[in-house]
Scaffold this motif. Structure first.
Motif, PDB file in Angstrom:
ATOM      1  N   THR A  97       0.828  -1.210   0.000  1.00  0.00           N
ATOM      2  CA  THR A  97       0.000   0.000   0.000  1.00  0.00           C
ATOM      3  C   THR A  97       0.861   1.259   0.000  1.00  0.00           C
ATOM      4  N   ASP A  98       2.170   1.105  -0.159  1.00  0.00           N
ATOM      5  CA  ASP A  98       3.081   2.251  -0.119  1.00  0.00           C
ATOM      6  C   ASP A  98       3.401   2.675  -1.558  1.00  0.00           C
ATOM      7  N   PRO A  99       3.030   3.919  -1.934  1.00  0.00           N
ATOM      8  CA  PRO A  99       3.238   4.341  -3.331  1.00  0.00           C
ATOM      9  C   PRO A  99       4.709   4.319  -3.762  1.00  0.00           C
ATOM     10  N   LYS A 100       5.607   4.217  -2.792  1.00  0.00           N
ATOM     11  CA  LYS A 100       7.034   4.119  -3.153  1.00  0.00           C
ATOM     12  C   LYS A 100       7.294   2.897  -4.049  1.00  0.00           C
ATOM     13  N   PHE A 101       6.484   1.842  -3.857  1.00  0.00           N
ATOM     14  CA  PHE A 101       6.799   0.576  -4.525  1.00  0.00           C
ATOM     15  C   PHE A 101       5.898   0.312  -5.724  1.00  0.00           C
ATOM     16  N   GLY A 102       6.469   0.199  -6.895  1.00  0.00           N
ATOM     17  CA  GLY A 102       5.731  -0.227  -8.073  1.00  0.00           C
ATOM     18  C   GLY A 102       4.966   0.895  -8.741  1.00  0.00           C
ATOM     19  N   VAL A 103       4.526   0.608  -9.966  1.00  0.00           N
ATOM     20  CA  VAL A 103       3.724   1.592 -10.691  1.00  0.00           C
ATOM     21  C   VAL A 103       2.256   1.348 -10.311  1.00  0.00           C
ATOM     22  N   PRO A 104       1.431   2.401 -10.273  1.00  0.00           N
ATOM     23  CA  PRO A 104       0.027   2.187  -9.911  1.00  0.00           C
ATOM     24  C   PRO A 104      -0.633   1.201 -10.882  1.00  0.00           C
ATOM     25  N   GLY A 105      -1.549   0.375 -10.352  1.00  0.00           N
ATOM     26  CA  GLY A 105      -2.185  -0.658 -11.170  1.00  0.00           C
ATOM     27  C   GLY A 105      -2.721  -0.119 -12.489  1.00  0.00           C
ATOM     28  N   GLU A 106      -3.339   1.065 -12.452  1.00  0.00           N
ATOM     29  CA  GLU A 106      -3.960   1.594 -13.683  1.00  0.00           C
ATOM     30  C   GLU A 106      -2.910   2.055 -14.698  1.00  0.00           C
ATOM     31  N   ARG A 107      -1.660   2.180 -14.298  1.00  0.00           N
ATOM     32  CA  ARG A 107      -0.595   2.591 -15.227  1.00  0.00           C
ATOM     33  C   ARG A 107       0.185   1.383 -15.764  1.00  0.00           C
ATOM     34  N   ALA A 108      -0.064   0.198 -15.169  1.00  0.00           N
ATOM     35  CA  ALA A 108       0.792  -0.959 -15.467  1.00  0.00           C
ATOM     36  C   ALA A 108       0.785  -1.301 -16.964  1.00  0.00           C
ATOM     37  N   ALA A 109      -0.403  -1.352 -17.567  1.00  0.00           N
ATOM     38  CA  ALA A 109      -0.471  -1.762 -18.979  1.00  0.00           C
ATOM     39  C   ALA A 109       0.295  -0.772 -19.844  1.00  0.00           C
ATOM     40  N   ALA A 110       0.164   0.529 -19.529  1.00  0.00           N
ATOM     41  CA  ALA A 110       0.852   1.548 -20.344  1.00  0.00           C
ATOM     42  C   ALA A 110       2.374   1.398 -20.211  1.00  0.00           C
ATOM     43  N   VAL A 111       2.847   1.114 -19.002  1.00  0.00           N
ATOM     44  CA  VAL A 111       4.294   0.982 -18.813  1.00  0.00           C
ATOM     45  C   VAL A 111       4.813  -0.268 -19.539  1.00  0.00           C
ATOM     46  N   VAL A 112       4.030  -1.348 -19.452  1.00  0.00           N
ATOM     47  CA  VAL A 112       4.439  -2.570 -20.162  1.00  0.00           C
ATOM     48  C   VAL A 112       4.482  -2.298 -21.671  1.00  0.00           C
ATOM     49  N   SER A 113       3.454  -1.621 -22.197  1.00  0.00           N
ATOM     50  CA  SER A 113       3.421  -1.331 -23.645  1.00  0.00           C
ATOM     51  C   SER A 113       4.630  -0.493 -24.039  1.00  0.00           C
ATOM     52  N   GLU A 114       4.904   0.533 -23.211  1.00  0.00           N
ATOM     53  CA  GLU A 114       6.044   1.399 -23.537  1.00  0.00           C
ATOM     54  C   GLU A 114       7.334   0.582 -23.571  1.00  0.00           C
ATOM     55  N   ALA A 115       7.495  -0.296 -22.578  1.00  0.00           N
ATOM     56  CA  ALA A 115       8.722  -1.099 -22.513  1.00  0.00           C
ATOM     57  C   ALA A 115       8.829  -2.002 -23.745  1.00  0.00           C
ATOM     58  N   ALA A 116       7.693  -2.607 -24.128  1.00  0.00           N
ATOM     59  CA  ALA A 116       7.711  -3.508 -25.290  1.00  0.00           C
ATOM     60  C   ALA A 116       8.047  -2.732 -26.553  1.00  0.00           C
ATOM     61  N   GLU A 117       7.448  -1.528 -26.695  1.00  0.00           N
ATOM     62  CA  GLU A 117       7.730  -0.696 -27.889  1.00  0.00           C
ATOM     63  C   GLU A 117       9.204  -0.315 -27.953  1.00  0.00           C
ATOM     64  N   ARG A 118       9.808  -0.131 -26.783  1.00  0.00           N
ATOM     65  CA  ARG A 118      11.224   0.252 -26.761  1.00  0.00           C
ATOM     66  C   ARG A 118      12.147  -0.962 -26.813  1.00  0.00           C
ATOM     67  N   ALA A 119      11.573  -2.127 -27.149  1.00  0.00           N
ATOM     68  CA  ALA A 119      12.350  -3.350 -27.404  1.00  0.00           C
ATOM     69  C   ALA A 119      12.965  -3.989 -26.169  1.00  0.00           C
TER      70      ALA A 119
END
Ligand code: LLP
Length: 429
Positions: A171-193
């Motif tokens: 429950t500490d925002p220090k750790f991890g990306v917020p659940g609603e941002r997870a898909a966008a971060v994964v997509s960005e990472a995949a696009e950047r190879a």
């Protein structure tokens, strides 16, 4: 059937918990006499048993030991030999894990300092290292260093579990990306190879009771759903890492974690990925404490016994510098007298206080003990996890020695620190 024998995955002779009462008192006394106190004693055979029990309960999972629980070389080598991987929280842990012979290492980058990223990326050129990011700008920092390897995205699950507010990372925002941002971060990472492999989440430390189990189940289900959403978008994830945090019963009256129930709950919750009951992805777990906590005791000697109107203060030679958990988390650790005649003594309520000039420096308060006398030895249980690892030199107190028990033999694996050691980094006055 007692709680200690209830789990079907438990091999004969490998109980789900080793209580303080099961440690051989005479051997602990001999070791303390030979090596002095305070002294950590680590039983490597018990570490192997814990690894074996985990493997039986989670036969198909990727199991990575959370090195932060205990990074002493003999412990790391013992766990590496069982075939588990290593989960590391810093470049220093990555170096030590590789050095101990782990073939698979994952670096969980929490606000990673540049020096850590430099070192891990360097090592990744020659070793099998995956990186878990918890912020999208870590992608930029990895790309700047020319790394685009095996990547996991840590998600803040929004649910926390554990023995104390200070260890409920979920429950500490220090750790991890917020659940609603997870898909966008994964997509960005995949696009950047980057070679994006999966999601990671950790609820907290000390999952033991039914409420914690519910939280864990909710976390796993959420990670399963998120993974399914991302796979639907055409990104092929193959692993879901659901953290560590598997608890141990610090109180002698507490039942051990039912590992089989935890394993079943985890697999069922993950089975929801595509609704078929088949997870379709590999499960990853990263327990630390579970592997090492009950493999360690801290032996300390009584220096002073003082009657006061409130309690009997038992002054011992181990304190918050040797075992920080009671001072930091009000953590309970079982304590027993190793005196030969302890069984015949009256018990009394005591405060077991260390030698550090801080009122937080007590290993226990209001604790019933066989009436202690000066010179007695006491053993503190479940000290194998986050014990030596969090030891420090406050008050210029050198850290204790560590003795390993291994297949019937004992050896010093960390020598006692000296006062000279404390100043060895000073370069100029
Ligand atoms: N994975 C991640 C991402 C973690 O942050 C941790 C612990 C673990 C695994 C391992 O958790 P374990 O299975 O050992 O509970 N010093 C505290 C514990 C802090 C743990 C922080 N993260 C204590 O003494 O209780």
């Amino acid at each position: 059937m007692t709680p200690e024998t209830a789990s079907s995955s438990v091999a004969v002779g490998n109980p789900p918990v080793r209580r303080l009462a099961a440690w051989p008192v005479a051997d602990l006394r001999d070791l303390a006499t030979e090596h002095g106190t305070p002294l950590y004693v680590l039983d490597l055979d018990r570490v192997r048993e814990n690894a074996d029990r985990l493997r039986r309960a989670f036969p198909d999972a990727e199991i990575e030991y959370a090195v932060k629980a205990n990074a002493i070389g003999c412990v790391l080598e013992t766990i590496a030999d069982t075939g588990l991987g290593a989960e590391c929280a810093a470049a220093g842990e990555v170096v030590r894990a590789l050095d101990a012979g782990f073939d698979r290492v994952r670096y969980t980058a929490v606000n990673p300092p540049a020096r850590d990223l430099d070192r891990v990326v360097d090592l990744a050129a020659e070793h099998d290292i995956a990186i878990t990011i918890g912020a999208s700008d870590t992608l930029d920092r990895l790309a700047e260093r020319g790394w685009a390897g095996e990547l996991f995205v840590r998600v803040n699950p929004g649910v926390g579990a554990g023995h104390h507010a200070k260890v409920r990372t979920g429950t500490d925002p220090k750790f991890g990306v917020p659940g609603e941002r997870a898909a966008a971060v994964v997509s960005e990472a995949a696009e950047r190879a980057f070679d994006v492999r999966g999601l990671h989440a950790h609820a907290g430390s000390g999952i033991l009771d039914a409420d914690d189990l519910d939280t864990h189940r909710a976390l796993v289900a959420r990670m399963g759903e998120l993974t399914a959403e991302i796979v639907d978008r055409g990104i092929d994830l193959d692993t879901v890492i659901v953290g560590g945090g598997f608890g141990v019963p610090y109180r002698e009256s507490a039942s051990p974690l039912d590992l089989d129930s935890l394993a079943t709950a985890t697999c069922e919750a993950l089975g929801g990925v595509d609704g078929s009951g088949d997870p379709g992805v590999k499960l990853g777990i990263e327990p630390g404490r579970y592997l090492v906590a009950d493999a360690g005791v801290l032996v300390t000697r009584v220096n002073t016994v003082k009657e006061t109107p409130e309690t009997t203060v038992v002054g011992v030679d181990a304190g918050m510098t040797d075992l920080l958990r009671p001072a930091l988390y009000d953590a309970h650790h079982a304590i027993r007298s190793l005196a030969r005649d302890a069984g015949e003594r009256e018990t009394m309520s005591t405060a077991v206080a260390g030698p550090v000039c801080e009122s937080a420096d007590a290993l226990a308060r209001g604790r019933e003990l066989a009436a202690p006398t000066r010179g007695d030895l006491l053993a503190v249980g479940n000290a194998g996890a986050y014990g030596y690892e969090m030891a420090n030199t406050y008050n210029s107190r050198p850290r204790p020695a560590v003795v390993a028990l291994d297949d019937g033999e004992s050896r010093v694996c960390v020598r006692r620190e000296t006062i000279d050691d404390l100043t060895r980094l000073e370069v100029e006055r």
